[in-house]
Design a protein around this motif. Sequence first.
Motif, mmCIF file in Angstrom:
data_model
loop_
_atom_site.group_PDB
_atom_site.id
_atom_site.type_symbol
_atom_site.label_atom_id
_atom_site.label_comp_id
_atom_site.label_asym_id
_atom_site.label_seq_id
_atom_site.Cartn_x
_atom_site.Cartn_y
_atom_site.Cartn_z
ATOM 1 N N MET A 64 0.879 -1.229 0.078
ATOM 2 C CA MET A 64 -0.259 0.547 0.040
ATOM 3 C C MET A 64 0.936 1.186 -0.387
ATOM 4 O O MET A 64 0.536 2.215 -0.238
ATOM 5 C CB MET A 64 -1.086 -0.035 1.235
ATOM 6 C CG MET A 64 -2.228 -1.324 0.962
ATOM 7 S SD MET A 64 -3.318 -0.478 2.952
ATOM 8 C CE MET A 64 -5.102 -0.602 1.651
ATOM 9 N N ALA A 65 1.922 1.538 0.958
ATOM 10 C CA ALA A 65 2.751 2.697 0.783
ATOM 11 C C ALA A 65 3.199 2.515 -1.168
ATOM 12 O O ALA A 65 3.984 3.609 -1.277
ATOM 13 C CB ALA A 65 3.836 1.964 1.814
ATOM 14 N N ALA A 110 -5.089 1.507 -14.011
ATOM 15 C CA ALA A 110 -4.577 0.398 -13.009
ATOM 16 C C ALA A 110 -3.817 -0.459 -13.300
ATOM 17 O O ALA A 110 -2.594 -0.263 -11.898
ATOM 18 C CB ALA A 110 -5.673 -0.184 -12.389
ATOM 19 N N GLN A 111 -3.719 -0.418 -14.523
ATOM 20 C CA GLN A 111 -2.327 -1.242 -15.426
ATOM 21 C C GLN A 111 -1.550 -0.684 -15.295
ATOM 22 O O GLN A 111 -0.216 -1.759 -14.887
ATOM 23 C CB GLN A 111 -2.672 -1.895 -16.825
ATOM 24 C CG GLN A 111 -3.782 -2.866 -16.583
ATOM 25 C CD GLN A 111 -3.232 -4.174 -16.034
ATOM 26 O OE1 GLN A 111 -2.599 -4.347 -15.126
ATOM 27 N NE2 GLN A 111 -4.494 -4.770 -16.571
ATOM 28 N N GLU A 112 -1.693 0.508 -15.428
ATOM 29 C CA GLU A 112 0.113 1.531 -14.976
ATOM 30 C C GLU A 112 0.449 1.435 -14.073
ATOM 31 O O GLU A 112 1.373 1.475 -13.553
ATOM 32 C CB GLU A 112 0.081 2.750 -15.829
ATOM 33 C CG GLU A 112 0.061 2.809 -17.490
ATOM 34 C CD GLU A 112 -0.056 4.198 -18.137
ATOM 35 O OE1 GLU A 112 -0.243 4.957 -17.093
ATOM 36 O OE2 GLU A 112 -1.073 4.478 -19.343
ATOM 37 N N LEU A 113 -0.597 2.147 -13.022
ATOM 38 C CA LEU A 113 0.116 1.777 -11.398
ATOM 39 C C LEU A 113 0.815 0.719 -10.976
ATOM 40 O O LEU A 113 1.668 0.846 -10.913
ATOM 41 C CB LEU A 113 -1.498 2.296 -11.086
ATOM 42 C CG LEU A 113 -0.881 3.207 -9.648
ATOM 43 C CD1 LEU A 113 -0.102 4.480 -9.449
ATOM 44 C CD2 LEU A 113 -2.518 2.966 -8.483
ATOM 45 N N GLU A 116 4.267 0.805 -12.770
ATOM 46 C CA GLU A 116 5.221 1.314 -11.732
ATOM 47 C C GLU A 116 5.395 0.919 -10.529
ATOM 48 O O GLU A 116 6.629 1.165 -10.797
ATOM 49 C CB GLU A 116 4.325 3.056 -12.181
ATOM 50 C CG GLU A 116 4.502 3.451 -14.226
ATOM 51 C CD GLU A 116 3.046 4.756 -13.526
ATOM 52 O OE1 GLU A 116 3.159 5.631 -14.665
ATOM 53 O OE2 GLU A 116 2.676 5.533 -12.485
ATOM 54 N N THR A 117 4.982 0.429 -10.016
ATOM 55 C CA THR A 117 5.079 0.218 -8.720
ATOM 56 C C THR A 117 5.761 -1.040 -8.452
ATOM 57 O O THR A 117 5.969 -1.963 -7.573
ATOM 58 C CB THR A 117 3.961 0.543 -8.424
ATOM 59 O OG1 THR A 117 2.938 -0.726 -7.824
ATOM 60 C CG2 THR A 117 3.333 1.575 -7.488
ATOM 61 N N MET A 118 5.576 -1.803 -9.759
ATOM 62 C CA MET A 118 5.934 -3.269 -9.650
ATOM 63 C C MET A 118 5.593 -3.707 -8.692
ATOM 64 O O MET A 118 6.040 -5.459 -8.330
ATOM 65 C CB MET A 118 7.190 -3.838 -9.898
ATOM 66 C CG MET A 118 8.741 -2.298 -10.564
ATOM 67 S SD MET A 118 10.426 -3.199 -10.741
ATOM 68 C CE MET A 118 10.370 -1.243 -9.030
ATOM 69 N N LEU A 119 4.567 -3.698 -8.693
ATOM 70 C CA LEU A 119 3.389 -4.582 -7.766
ATOM 71 C C LEU A 119 3.029 -6.438 -7.844
ATOM 72 O O LEU A 119 2.766 -5.657 -9.651
ATOM 73 C CB LEU A 119 2.285 -4.179 -7.041
ATOM 74 C CG LEU A 119 2.897 -2.294 -5.443
ATOM 75 C CD1 LEU A 119 1.330 -2.500 -5.256
ATOM 76 C CD2 LEU A 119 4.136 -3.232 -4.970
ATOM 77 N N ARG A 120 2.512 -7.120 -7.770
ATOM 78 C CA ARG A 120 2.233 -8.299 -8.215
ATOM 79 C C ARG A 120 1.451 -9.081 -8.008
ATOM 80 O O ARG A 120 0.417 -10.201 -7.635
ATOM 81 C CB ARG A 120 3.446 -9.842 -8.263
ATOM 82 C CG ARG A 120 5.031 -9.490 -8.973
ATOM 83 C CD ARG A 120 4.755 -9.017 -10.433
ATOM 84 N NE ARG A 120 6.145 -9.337 -11.600
ATOM 85 C CZ ARG A 120 6.715 -7.997 -11.899
ATOM 86 N NH1 ARG A 120 5.675 -6.791 -11.573
ATOM 87 N NH2 ARG A 120 7.218 -8.060 -12.807
ATOM 88 N N THR A 121 0.270 -7.685 -7.767
ATOM 89 C CA THR A 121 -1.181 -8.007 -6.905
ATOM 90 C C THR A 121 -2.131 -7.783 -8.212
ATOM 91 O O THR A 121 -2.157 -7.424 -9.431
ATOM 92 C CB THR A 121 -1.416 -6.692 -6.138
ATOM 93 O OG1 THR A 121 -1.380 -5.432 -6.508
ATOM 94 C CG2 THR A 121 -0.730 -6.904 -4.333
#
Length: 182
Positions: A64-65, A110-113, A116-121
Amino acid sequence: MMLFPHHMDKASSVSLLLLGDRRKPGGRGSIPFLSSHGEAYQAKKPRLYLIQGELIDLTGDPLMAAVVWQLVFWSQRVSDFELFVAEEKRGALQDRSSSPFYHGWFSKPAQELLAETMLRTTLSTLHRYLDFFVEQSWVQRRTHPQNKGDETIQYRVSLRKVCVDLQNHGYSRPGFATYGVL
């Protein structure tokens, strides 16, 4: 002798698979070197993403951070940033719910977000994070106000609210203080 990709021009006969490199050639942000068959191979540049400890304390979760920091990042790059900051300053003097905000809005798919954050959620997890930010009043969201047919979500970060909540956790954001938001 252990060989790494930057040594491949000296020993191109070593298979890339032995080095554990399974990336496809020619990707964006890649570095060229020769494969074991002599053809050019593009390796991606390493990427680094730092998650700030104070935002982990604020959100209670490192993922989340990362998302909230990315939203703050984009809010500082809006074309009407000076007007956005002025609105944030005025918002400190009035009830935020009764006064609409006109500046500081940006669109971020959302896909770009996630990229950019490299999250795998999953997208649903990201939307739960965004819902949490809205509940905390750190982020506002809306659809385009003039174009009712446009379903694109716009976001606006309340720099002041994020700052105040960070202060309540014992942190200060010097960058925010320079805006005079508090």
